[in-house]
Design an enzyme around this catalytic site. Structure first.
Site, PDB file in Angstrom:
ATOM      1  N   PHE A 139      -0.912 -12.912  -7.271  1.00 16.63           N
ATOM      2  CA  PHE A 139      -1.726 -11.707  -7.085  1.00 16.63           C
ATOM      3  C   PHE A 139      -0.813 -10.509  -6.869  1.00 16.63           C
ATOM      4  CE2 PHE A 139      -4.175  -8.546  -4.749  1.00 16.63           C
ATOM      5  CZ  PHE A 139      -5.291  -8.444  -5.572  1.00 16.63           C
ATOM      6  N   ASP A 224       7.372  -9.727  -5.158  1.00 17.24           N
ATOM      7  CA  ASP A 224       6.236  -9.034  -4.574  1.00 17.24           C
ATOM      8  C   ASP A 224       6.095  -9.517  -3.133  1.00 17.24           C
ATOM      9  OD1 ASP A 224       3.789  -8.232  -3.642  1.00 17.24           O
ATOM     10  OD2 ASP A 224       2.702  -8.660  -5.495  1.00 17.24           O
ATOM     11  N   LYS A 253       0.966  -3.404   2.635  1.00 21.93           N
ATOM     12  CA  LYS A 253       0.259  -4.068   3.732  1.00 21.93           C
ATOM     13  C   LYS A 253       0.899  -3.779   5.105  1.00 21.93           C
ATOM     14  CE  LYS A 253      -2.622  -7.271   1.335  1.00 21.93           C
ATOM     15  NZ  LYS A 253      -2.373  -8.002   0.092  1.00 21.93           N
TER      16      LYS A 253
HETATM   17  C1  PLP Z   1      -2.580  -7.397  -1.271  1.00 19.55           C
HETATM   18  C2  PLP Z   1      -1.553  -7.652  -2.290  1.00 19.55           C
HETATM   19  C3  PLP Z   1      -1.297  -6.734  -3.324  1.00 19.55           C
HETATM   20  C4  PLP Z   1      -2.145  -5.504  -3.546  1.00 19.55           C
HETATM   21  O1  PLP Z   1      -2.004  -4.575  -2.541  1.00 19.55           O
HETATM   22  P1  PLP Z   1      -3.056  -3.343  -2.450  1.00 19.55           P
HETATM   23  O2  PLP Z   1      -2.544  -2.534  -1.303  1.00 19.55           O
HETATM   24  O3  PLP Z   1      -4.400  -3.931  -2.248  1.00 19.55           O
HETATM   25  O4  PLP Z   1      -2.968  -2.616  -3.739  1.00 19.55           O
HETATM   26  C5  PLP Z   1      -0.255  -6.998  -4.185  1.00 19.55           C
HETATM   27  N1  PLP Z   1       0.498  -8.108  -4.046  1.00 19.55           N
HETATM   28  C6  PLP Z   1       0.278  -9.006  -3.075  1.00 19.55           C
HETATM   29  C7  PLP Z   1       1.172 -10.193  -2.968  1.00 19.55           C
HETATM   30  C8  PLP Z   1      -0.759  -8.825  -2.170  1.00 19.55           C
HETATM   31  O5  PLP Z   1      -1.001  -9.741  -1.223  1.00 19.55           O
END
Ligand code: PLP
Length: 404
Positions: A139, A224, A253
């Site tokens: 994700f 990520d 986050k």
């Molecule tokens: C939550 C998340 C995102 C997206 O972040 P947003 O602030 O909602 O755009 C991207 N990568 C990972 C691994 C995430 O957990």
């Protein structure tokens, strides 16, 4: 305004229906506790989806917000500002990175990372080097590029033609990656622990091998760390515990502790491909967000808080093992630090949501990660008492589900 009845029904009347929020409306939070409109108390093991790394209304964050709120909020990137430069310097000093780009969310950080990887590959190796490899169940956000790189077609289908040259292989499947990667690969994008995909850790040798394959094919390795970063796994960033250094890292986050901010970190030689005018964000690196993030970073990046994450993982694992010994519903508790997942066993396949609902009825906020995992991503400084009380409520929730 003040006498308007603000109820959950209003959501369905005025909001786009892309979310289906819970029935109660929280109005106040302190530490790992939240209260709704009726004064009902919740213990928060969800942490705003791994965002509120210092709980709610931590004095260091409230202090930074108030102080900066009376000084300077926003300028645009026509001018730089002190909080952004201080935060940038601290991120560079604490990580492999030499350059930082600020934005407002995880998706934006990944969007920047993907655009940079493409630019860098095209500039250094030619126009054919555009393939991006990512992993099933990964994700990376909801912009069209990031959701296409994410490993769940269900999230990217139905919006017309997708950004091209993006391919996926199973996580932890080295042979599949070997078969696909080539000198046409511009980047491999991965979470160093899959969050949304179900709290899945990489095998010990997998990450090393991905790094080596990237090096062999001059592909950039993008980590990520939007969910794993800023202390979540017990290291400042998860890569630090894996013995592998990425070329680009994204953070969001927990970076702002609840205030929206994202960052892309990289080396100077790679960053050079984002020349003036190639990318940008109106709000990215605004003084208010950076001041709060700086306070969050200073508070989290201490040996005490990081060691405290590992200690708290122990509290969770110990009590969850006891609960499971009694009720036998989880096949394992997996994850790292304070990103933990209780995995449904054979008997409870597909029923994680029922545990979430029962928890909510017992006054506990938890998350799920897919249909088979109940996920915890609490404050990194949650107290022993809050963990105990929360897990006592979780046990009652588990009992409800198990006893029908
Ligand atoms: C939550 C998340 C995102 C997206 O972040 P947003 O602030 O909602 O755009 C991207 N990568 C990972 C691994 C995430 O957990």
């Amino acid at each position: 305004m003040s006498d308007m009845a603000v109820t959950r029904e209003l959501f369905d009347q005025v909001m786009v229906p892309n979310y289906a929020p819970s029935g109660s409306i929280p109005v106040r939070g302190q530490g790992a506790r939240v209260w709704d409109q009726q004064g009902r108390e919740f213990i928060d093991f969800a942490g705003g989806i791994a965002v509120n790394c210092l709980g709610h209304c931590h004095p260091a964050l409230v202090g930074a917000l108030k102080e900066q709120g009376e000084k300077l909020w926003h300028l645009s990137n026509v001018w730089t500002n002190e909080p952004a430069l201080r935060l940038g310097k601290k991120l560079v000093d604490a990580t492999f990175a030499e350059r930082v780009y600020f934005c407002n969310s995880g998706a934006e950080a990944n969007e920047a990372a993907l655009k940079l990887a493409r630019r860098y590959a095209i500039e250094h190796h030619g126009p054919e080097k555009t393939q991006i490899i990512a992993f099933h169940q990964g994700f990376h956000g909801r912009t069209f590029f990031t959701v296409t790189v994410g490993g769940q077609a269900a999230y990217s289908d139905g919006f017309g033609p997708k950004p091209a040259d993006v391919e996926h292989v199973p996580y932890n499947d080295l042979d599949a990656l070997k078969a696909l990667i080539s000198d046409r690969t511009c980047a491999v994008v991965m979470e160093p622990l899959q969050g949304e995909g179900g709290i899945i850790s990489p095998n010990a040798d997998f990450v090393q091998a991905v790094r080596e394959l990237c090096d062999q094919h001059n592909a950039l390795l993008v980590f990520d760390e939007v969910q794993t970063g800023v202390g979540r796994t017990g290291a400042l960033y998860a890569y630090m515990d894996l013995g592998v250094t990425p070329d680009i890292l994204t953070s969001a986050k927990a970076l702002g502790g609840g205030f929206p901010i994202g960052a892309m970190l990289t080396r100077a030689d790679i960053a050079a491909s984002l020349k003036p005018g190639t990318h940008g964000s109106t709000y990215g690196g605004n003084p208010l967000a950076c001041a709060v993030a700086e306070a969050a970073f200073d508070t989290v990046n201490t040996p005490e808080v990081l060691a405290g994450v590992k200690e708290r993982e122990g509290w969770y694992r110990e009590d969850l093992a006891k609960i499971n010994a009694k009720y036998q519903c989880f096949s394992e508790v997996r994850g790292k630090g304070l990103l933990l997942g209780c995995v449904m066993n054979e008997q409870y396949q597909g029923r994680a949501k029922e545990f979430l609902q029962a928890a909510s009825e017992e006054g506990l906020m938890v998350l799920i990660a897919g249909a088979n995992v109940v996920r915890f991503a609490p404050s990194l400084v949650i107290t022993r008492e809050e963990v105990q009380e929360g897990l006592a409520r979780f046990e009652r929730a588990v009992a409800r589900v198990v006893n029908g």
